[in-house]
Design a protein around this motif. Structure first.
Motif, PDB file in Angstrom:
ATOM      1  N   LYS A   1       0.839  -1.215   0.000  1.00 39.59           N
ATOM      2  CA  LYS A   1       0.000   0.000   0.000  1.00 39.59           C
ATOM      3  C   LYS A   1       0.869   1.259   0.000  1.00 39.59           C
ATOM      4  N   ASP A   2       2.146   1.095  -0.363  1.00 42.76           N
ATOM      5  CA  ASP A   2       3.092   2.212  -0.434  1.00 42.76           C
ATOM      6  C   ASP A   2       2.996   2.832  -1.817  1.00 42.76           C
ATOM      7  N   ILE A   3       2.129   3.831  -1.934  1.00 40.78           N
ATOM      8  CA  ILE A   3       1.915   4.492  -3.216  1.00 40.78           C
ATOM      9  C   ILE A   3       2.670   5.825  -3.177  1.00 40.78           C
ATOM     10  N   PRO A   4       3.630   6.009  -4.075  1.00 41.02           N
ATOM     11  CA  PRO A   4       4.390   7.267  -4.063  1.00 41.02           C
ATOM     12  C   PRO A   4       3.590   8.417  -4.664  1.00 41.02           C
ATOM     13  N   GLU A   5       4.050   9.623  -4.419  1.00 43.42           N
ATOM     14  CA  GLU A   5       3.385  10.791  -5.008  1.00 43.42           C
ATOM     15  C   GLU A   5       3.636  10.873  -6.508  1.00 43.42           C
ATOM     16  N   VAL A   6       4.820  10.399  -6.934  1.00 44.24           N
ATOM     17  CA  VAL A   6       5.206  10.515  -8.344  1.00 44.24           C
ATOM     18  C   VAL A   6       5.730   9.181  -8.878  1.00 44.24           C
ATOM     19  N   ILE A   7       5.301   8.824 -10.083  1.00 44.65           N
ATOM     20  CA  ILE A   7       5.809   7.622 -10.765  1.00 44.65           C
ATOM     21  C   ILE A   7       6.280   8.031 -12.158  1.00 44.65           C
ATOM     22  N   LEU A   8       7.502   7.604 -12.499  1.00 48.28           N
ATOM     23  CA  LEU A   8       8.003   7.742 -13.877  1.00 48.28           C
ATOM     24  C   LEU A   8       7.802   6.389 -14.533  1.00 48.28           C
TER      25      LEU A   8
ATOM     26  N   TYR B   1       3.971  10.196 -14.633  1.00 49.18           N
ATOM     27  CA  TYR B   1       4.575  10.810 -15.812  1.00 49.18           C
ATOM     28  C   TYR B   1       5.042   9.667 -16.694  1.00 49.18           C
ATOM     29  N   ILE B   2       4.554   9.601 -17.901  1.00 43.64           N
ATOM     30  CA  ILE B   2       5.048   8.584 -18.819  1.00 43.64           C
ATOM     31  C   ILE B   2       6.388   9.091 -19.341  1.00 43.64           C
ATOM     32  N   ALA B   3       7.430   8.304 -19.099  1.00 45.48           N
ATOM     33  CA  ALA B   3       8.773   8.647 -19.560  1.00 45.48           C
ATOM     34  C   ALA B   3       9.112   7.641 -20.647  1.00 45.48           C
ATOM     35  N   SER B   4       9.059   8.080 -21.870  1.00 41.41           N
ATOM     36  CA  SER B   4       9.201   7.147 -22.978  1.00 41.41           C
ATOM     37  C   SER B   4      10.103   7.689 -24.065  1.00 41.41           C
ATOM     38  N   SER B   5      10.701   6.766 -24.792  1.00 39.53           N
ATOM     39  CA  SER B   5      11.467   7.189 -25.958  1.00 39.53           C
ATOM     40  C   SER B   5      10.556   7.197 -27.191  1.00 39.53           C
TER      41      SER B   5
END
Length: 127
Positions: free
Chosen positions: A49-56, A87-91
């Motif tokens: 249940k450890d949900i961070p504020e930000v996900i890349l 945030y979707i971090a994609s090439s």
């Protein structure tokens, strides 16, 4: 304002290493964690249940790709009553991917790799 946690979900070990080092050097975030694919991350979020504020989030990954992760994660957020900014971090530069990303309310933006200091400062400063 307390610092946010930022987690990286990506199957590229070099990208993860470089991004994590950059994040740690900036002191903009309180904690960093990384996962190699969507299912590894989802299982962790579901069990702790450890949900961070930000996900890349990367899109192209084995086992569970970014799109599958988003679908599962959005329903988990509802069940846990917690929200994360993704945030979707994609090439990928495909317009279709950018359009598809807009359909997920938990996705804040579509970022092109690599993530640089300017992008991290912008992410850390957003509410």
């Amino acid at each position: 304002m307390p610092q946010k946690k930022i987690y990286i979900i990506d199957d590229d070990p070099i990208y993860k290493l470089v991004t994590k080092k950059l994040i740690e050097k900036t002191n903009l975030f309180s904690h960093t964690k990384e996962f190699s694919n969507g299912s590894e991350a989802f299982e962790y979020f579901e069990s702790t249940k450890d949900i961070p504020e930000v996900i890349l989030l990367d899109l192209e990954m084995p086992e569970m790709d970014g799109w599958e992760f988003l679908t599962e994660f959005c329903s988990l957020e509802k069940r846990l009553h917690k929200e994360s900014t993704i945030y979707i971090a994609s090439s990928s530069i495909a317009i279709e991917d950018k359009e598809k990303a807009k359909k997920y309310k938990c996705v804040k933006a579509f970022l092109s790799k690599p993530i640089n200091l300017e992008k991290l400062e912008s992410i850390a400063g957003e509410d």
